[in-house]
Design a protein around this motif. Structure first.
Motif, short mmCIF file in Angstrom:
data_model
loop_
_atom_site.label_atom_id
_atom_site.label_comp_id
_atom_site.label_asym_id
_atom_site.label_seq_id
_atom_site.Cartn_x
_atom_site.Cartn_y
_atom_site.Cartn_z
N THR A 157 0.84 -1.20 0.00
CA THR A 157 0.00 0.00 0.00
C THR A 157 0.87 1.24 0.00
OG1 THR A 157 -0.14 0.08 2.40
CG2 THR A 157 -1.86 -1.15 1.24
N HIS A 158 0.30 2.30 -0.52
CA HIS A 158 1.01 3.58 -0.58
C HIS A 158 0.92 4.26 0.78
CE1 HIS A 158 1.91 7.72 -1.66
NE2 HIS A 158 2.61 7.18 -2.63
N PRO A 159 2.04 4.85 1.30
CA PRO A 159 2.03 5.42 2.64
C PRO A 159 1.14 6.65 2.80
CG PRO A 159 4.11 5.87 1.55
CD PRO A 159 3.33 4.94 0.67
N ILE A 160 0.80 7.35 1.72
CA ILE A 160 0.00 8.56 1.85
C ILE A 160 -1.48 8.23 1.90
CG2 ILE A 160 -0.66 10.72 0.74
CD1 ILE A 160 2.18 10.95 -0.27
N CYS A 161 -1.94 7.41 0.98
CA CYS A 161 -3.39 7.17 0.90
C CYS A 161 -3.78 5.77 1.33
CB CYS A 161 -3.89 7.44 -0.51
SG CYS A 161 -3.24 6.28 -1.71
N HIS A 162 -2.84 4.90 1.65
CA HIS A 162 -3.10 3.53 2.09
C HIS A 162 -3.93 2.75 1.09
CE1 HIS A 162 -1.36 4.72 5.86
NE2 HIS A 162 -2.21 5.73 5.92
N CYS A 163 -3.71 3.03 -0.18
CA CYS A 163 -4.44 2.30 -1.22
C CYS A 163 -3.45 1.41 -1.96
CB CYS A 163 -5.11 3.27 -2.19
SG CYS A 163 -3.96 4.40 -2.99
N PRO A 164 -3.94 0.31 -2.51
CA PRO A 164 -3.02 -0.55 -3.25
C PRO A 164 -2.60 0.10 -4.55
CG PRO A 164 -5.26 -1.37 -3.37
CD PRO A 164 -5.27 -0.21 -2.43
N GLY A 165 -1.36 -0.12 -4.93
CA GLY A 165 -0.88 0.42 -6.20
C GLY A 165 -0.60 1.90 -6.15
N ARG A 166 -0.85 2.55 -7.28
CA ARG A 166 -0.55 3.98 -7.41
C ARG A 166 -1.62 4.84 -6.75
NH1 ARG A 166 1.88 4.56 -13.41
NH2 ARG A 166 4.02 4.62 -12.68
N PRO A 167 -1.22 5.90 -6.07
CA PRO A 167 -2.18 6.77 -5.39
C PRO A 167 -2.66 7.92 -6.26
CG PRO A 167 0.02 7.41 -4.82
CD PRO A 167 0.14 6.20 -5.72
N SER A 168 -2.49 7.83 -7.58
CA SER A 168 -2.69 9.01 -8.42
C SER A 168 -4.11 9.55 -8.38
CB SER A 168 -2.28 8.71 -9.86
OG SER A 168 -3.01 7.62 -10.35
N VAL A 169 -5.13 8.73 -8.27
CA VAL A 169 -6.51 9.24 -8.27
C VAL A 169 -6.76 10.09 -7.03
CG1 VAL A 169 -8.93 8.58 -8.19
CG2 VAL A 169 -7.36 7.34 -9.67
N LEU A 170 -6.41 9.58 -5.86
CA LEU A 170 -6.62 10.34 -4.63
C LEU A 170 -5.76 11.60 -4.61
CD1 LEU A 170 -7.93 10.59 -1.86
CD2 LEU A 170 -6.02 9.28 -0.94
N LEU A 190 -5.06 18.74 -14.02
CA LEU A 190 -5.19 17.28 -13.99
C LEU A 190 -4.27 16.62 -15.01
CD1 LEU A 190 -6.65 15.12 -12.44
CD2 LEU A 190 -8.46 15.19 -14.15
N GLU A 191 -4.18 17.18 -16.21
CA GLU A 191 -3.32 16.61 -17.23
C GLU A 191 -1.84 16.73 -16.83
OE1 GLU A 191 -5.67 18.93 -18.02
OE2 GLU A 191 -7.15 17.59 -18.91
N ILE A 192 -1.47 17.87 -16.27
CA ILE A 192 -0.09 18.08 -15.83
C ILE A 192 0.26 17.11 -14.71
CG2 ILE A 192 1.44 19.72 -14.65
CD1 ILE A 192 -0.07 21.93 -16.20
N PHE A 193 -0.61 17.04 -13.70
CA PHE A 193 -0.38 16.16 -12.56
C PHE A 193 -0.32 14.70 -13.00
CE2 PHE A 193 -1.49 14.05 -8.57
CZ PHE A 193 -0.58 14.66 -7.71
N SER A 194 -1.22 14.32 -13.92
CA SER A 194 -1.24 12.95 -14.42
C SER A 194 0.05 12.62 -15.15
CB SER A 194 -2.43 12.76 -15.35
OG SER A 194 -2.39 11.50 -15.94
#
Length: 128
Positions: free
Chosen positions: A2-15, A75-79
């Motif tokens: 899990t990602h340490p910032i959002c505790h979600c599996p994989g990439r945290p990019s959506v959150l 959103l495009e830049i961040f993505s």
């Protein structure tokens, strides 16, 4: 894993994208108050100017909100930075790629002196 910032599996990019969008929206909303030139109030017409200033601030905030809602590139830049370039440790090839991409993006927006700064010896870089 899990990602340490959002505790979600994989990439945290959506959150992270949603969080960044909320933070930027709030910053643009607050920035409207600082875009007006300072005026020194005198005794005559203070309330009339205060009403005009409030309308001006409301118009600026409305325009900023419209820009952020309808034409934002955030959103495009961040993505691109998170999903395409990905994680980047200091002195890694991804760090250099992100720095160059940012410089090129700022230049494409019309900044005339966008450049990379050298900042002394770091040592050995890392790459996964």
């Amino acid at each position: 894993m899990t990602h340490p910032i959002c505790h979600c599996p994989g990439r945290p990019s959506v959150l992270l994208r949603r969080t960044a969008l909320v933070v930027l929206s709030l910053l643009f909303s607050i920035a409207g108050a600082f875009l007006l030139p300072a005026q020194s109030p005198d005794r005559a017409g203070v309330s009339r100017r205060a009403g005009a200033d409030a309308r001006s601030i409301a118009e600026i905030v409305s325009r900023l909100r419209d820009e952020g809602t309808n034409r934002s590139q955030m959103l495009e830049i961040f993505s691109y930075l998170t999903d395409v370039i990905g994680g980047r440790l200091t002195a890694s090839p991804q760090c250099l790629r992100a720095n160059e991409w940012t410089r090129d993006k700022l230049t494409s927006w019309g900044l005339t002196n966008a450049h990379l700064e050298a900042w002394g010896p770091f040592g050995r870089g890392w790459s996964l």
